[in-house]
Design a protein around this motif. Structure first.
Motif, short mmCIF file in Angstrom:
data_model
loop_
_atom_site.label_atom_id
_atom_site.label_comp_id
_atom_site.label_asym_id
_atom_site.label_seq_id
_atom_site.Cartn_x
_atom_site.Cartn_y
_atom_site.Cartn_z
N LEU A 18 36.52 -21.52 31.65
CA LEU A 18 36.90 -20.11 31.84
C LEU A 18 37.25 -19.45 30.51
N TYR A 21 34.15 -17.74 29.03
CA TYR A 21 33.46 -16.69 29.78
C TYR A 21 33.31 -15.41 28.93
N VAL A 25 34.09 -11.08 32.88
CA VAL A 25 33.51 -11.89 33.96
C VAL A 25 34.63 -12.59 34.72
N TRP A 251 26.51 -12.76 36.31
CA TRP A 251 26.08 -13.38 35.04
C TRP A 251 24.96 -12.57 34.39
N ARG A 384 25.90 -18.36 28.13
CA ARG A 384 26.20 -16.93 28.02
C ARG A 384 24.94 -16.16 27.67
N PRO A 399 30.94 -18.33 38.04
CA PRO A 399 32.15 -18.02 38.82
C PRO A 399 32.15 -18.74 40.17
#
Length: 566
Positions: A18, A21, A25, A251, A384, A399
């Motif tokens: 996390l 991220y 997001v 995403w 990413r 997620p």
């Protein structure tokens, strides 16, 4: 106390990903907005009605067209007396009939059984019998395969389509070329079959009845495991697929931080729609984002594919390492304008760094690698999309997705240690169709799916696959992973493709054998071994090198090491 001990061991139970991220997001997806794919479909049609949804061979279907035609297919299926949840098989390549039929089946309340059109009679029979399919839609090119097995299945209704069915007047010429010039339609005879065009004609006066579909109902049976044993049907529910779409949409939106989103998106759909990757990332995401999917019936015809690429301003291009590699070796591809390309998404197999670097150099667009399986609907992790960086990993969990790396005892391993990658999330299948034993083996009591892939998670939460358990080579007690060897080997400028396997060896238990497809026809075994000696420690170096004109591949282009083992 428990939290403190987790911090101390640095186990992959922590959601360390996390911290990696992109800004904005969320850690979790919101509650699902729709109760079924049918409800989602209705929303997409209402929102994007007059936009093109699918284009093939110069002919486009708008969202409104897709709604009308799929509604007729669904109404016709209902008129046969099929019951909610009955399985209907689809054996079609990427042509306009495919989405029309698939969404028709779903909208009528039935379950889609996707079938590879290139299956042998034995493979087809197993799948139809296992699924208990009551009907099948097949392209005439493959009807001879259905003919050989249909009597031994529960299939009562066979619908045969032609390549030109939805292409208007041009379709007559297409069918003539397919049948008479290219001779791609072997003789077949299936008593009682119905033509696709006849179904559309008969259904014009019928009305689709809205079925009462729940999130837990099975939308697709995606057959998998054929490379490891008997093919099993991953039961994917409406909730599984809607969840993965919600995860993917969050995403995908971050890709537009790199390059602005155009008013309407164009997806290149070269991967087959019967495969879970294209089904979700192309077809379902295309509908969700109001995009137009350009369907490529035969991506192996690289010159024709490149010509088609030149006609469209593609924004999103999902593909495999082998496809990207093949395209870049085509001189005409190198002349194309890539200024519209926003996202190249690699999956299905490992993307090799030399391929990714060359693609970025040639197109100006990085390849972002993701990972998933039929059992995870499919996307579980991705890199990413807001950076140009190629990490050489499969990225971080999406997620609402957890990834743990577990040892043989089922315990979660510390960060950096190699074990089996296990996944938990709303996109994980309900189980294997009518296989409670296989389901129990695959899904742990705490809900984690055991992928069979071996890898580790680093401190940033990035997951790296080192290989499939079954592909690992044991040389004198050392674990050797084919992916590592192959990634090194393809950096040689004279090598197009390669694959490494283990073969029995009286001295070391197993030795590495390398299969090579030359780019430079003067390349010798000595050249290959010298390159490996410069880049790999002794026990990882291939003992045997065999040159091949091509390597065996699945229909989506994944190199099949099992076929090389013989």
């Amino acid at each position: 106390m428990a939290e403190a001990s987790m911090q101390q061991t640095g186990s992959s139970k922590e959601k360390i990903w996390l911290n990696s991220y992109p800004p904005g997001v969320p850690a979790e997806i919101s509650p699902l907005a729709y109760q079924s794919i049918d409800a989602f479909f209705d929303h997409a049609v209402a929102r994007y009605s007059w936009r093109p949804a699918f284009t093939c061979m110069g002919k486009s279907l708008t969202f409104a067209d897709l709604n009308a035609y799929s509604g007729r297919i669904g109404a016709w299926l209902q008129s046969l007396g099929l019951e909610k949840g009955d399985r209907v098989a689809v054996m079609l390549p990427n042509i306009l009939q495919n989405p029309v039929i698939v969404y028709g089946i779903l909208r009528a309340g039935y379950t889609v059984v996707n079938i590879n059109p290139l299956y042998t009679p034995r493979e087809l029979e197993h799948q139809l019998v296992d699924a208990g399919a009551k009907a099948i839609f097949v392209l005439e090119n493959f009807a001879h395969t259905v003919e050989q097995v249909v009597a031994r299945t529960e299939v009562k209704h066979v619908v045969v389509a032609t390549m030109g069915d939805m292409l208007g007047v041009k379709g007559l010429l297409v069918n003539l070329v397919v049948r008479r010039v290219k001779k791609l339609v072997p003789a077949w005879s299936i008593p009682g079959h119905v033509s696709f065009k006849a179904v559309l004609a008969k259904s014009a006066a019928l009305t689709l009845r809205k079925p009462n579909v729940a999130l837990g109902d099975v939308a697709f049976l995606q057959y998998t495991g054929g490379t490891t044993g008997v093919s099993k049907g991953a039961a994917l529910t409406h909730a599984n697929l809607l969840s993965n779409m919600a995860q993917m949409e969050i995403w995908l939106n971050t890709a537009f931080l790199r390059k602005p989103r155009p008013e309407s998106l164009t997806f290149m759909c070269a991967l087959p729609l019967y495969h879970i990757f294209a089904l979700t990332v192309n077809s379902l995401m295309g509908l969700a984002l109001g995009g137009n999917n350009i369907l490529i019936p035969n991506p192996r015809d690289i010159p024709a594919f490149v010509k088609e690429l030149g006609k469209h301003r593609t924004n999103i291009f999902p593909g495999l390492n082998t496809l990207f590699n093949a395209l870049m070796n085509n001189p005409e591809f190198q002349k194309l304008d890539f200024s519209s390309l926003i996202l190249t998404f690699g999956g299905g197999m490992a993307v090799q760094r030399p391929v990714a670097e060359r693609w970025l150099q040639m197109t100006g667009c990085p390849i972002h690698e993701g990972y998933g399986l039929s059992e995870t609907s499919p996307v579980a992790t991705a890199n990413r999309l807001d950076t140009d960086e190629f990490t050489g990993t499969i990225g971080i969990p999406l997620p609402s997705t957890e990834v743990q790396v577990r040892g043989d005892d089922g315990q979660t391993l510390p960060v950096g240690e190699i074990g089996e990658i296990c996944i938990r999330g709303p996109q994980v299948m309900a189980g294997y169709w009518q296989r409670p034993d296989e389901t129990a083996r695959a899904i742990s009591p705490d809900g984690f799916f055991r992928t069979g892939d071996v890898g580790f998670m680093n401190a940033a939460g990035l997951v790296k696959i080192v290989d499939r358990k079954k592909d690992m080579i044991l040389v004198s007690g050392f674990n050797v992973f084919p992916n590592e060897i192959e990634e090194v080997v393809v950096t040689h400028p004279g090598i197009l493709e390669c694959a490494a396997i283990g073969v029995a060896d009286p001295h070391s238990g197993e030795a590495v054998k390398l299969f090579v497809v030359r780019k430079d026809q003067d390349l010798t075994e000595e050249d290959v071994k010298r390159h490996c000696a410069e880049n790999l420690t002794n026990y990882k170096r291939p003992k045997f090198v065999e040159f091949r004109p091509e390597l065996p591949k699945s229909n989506v282009g994944k190199i099949l090491r099992k076929d090389l083992r013989g």
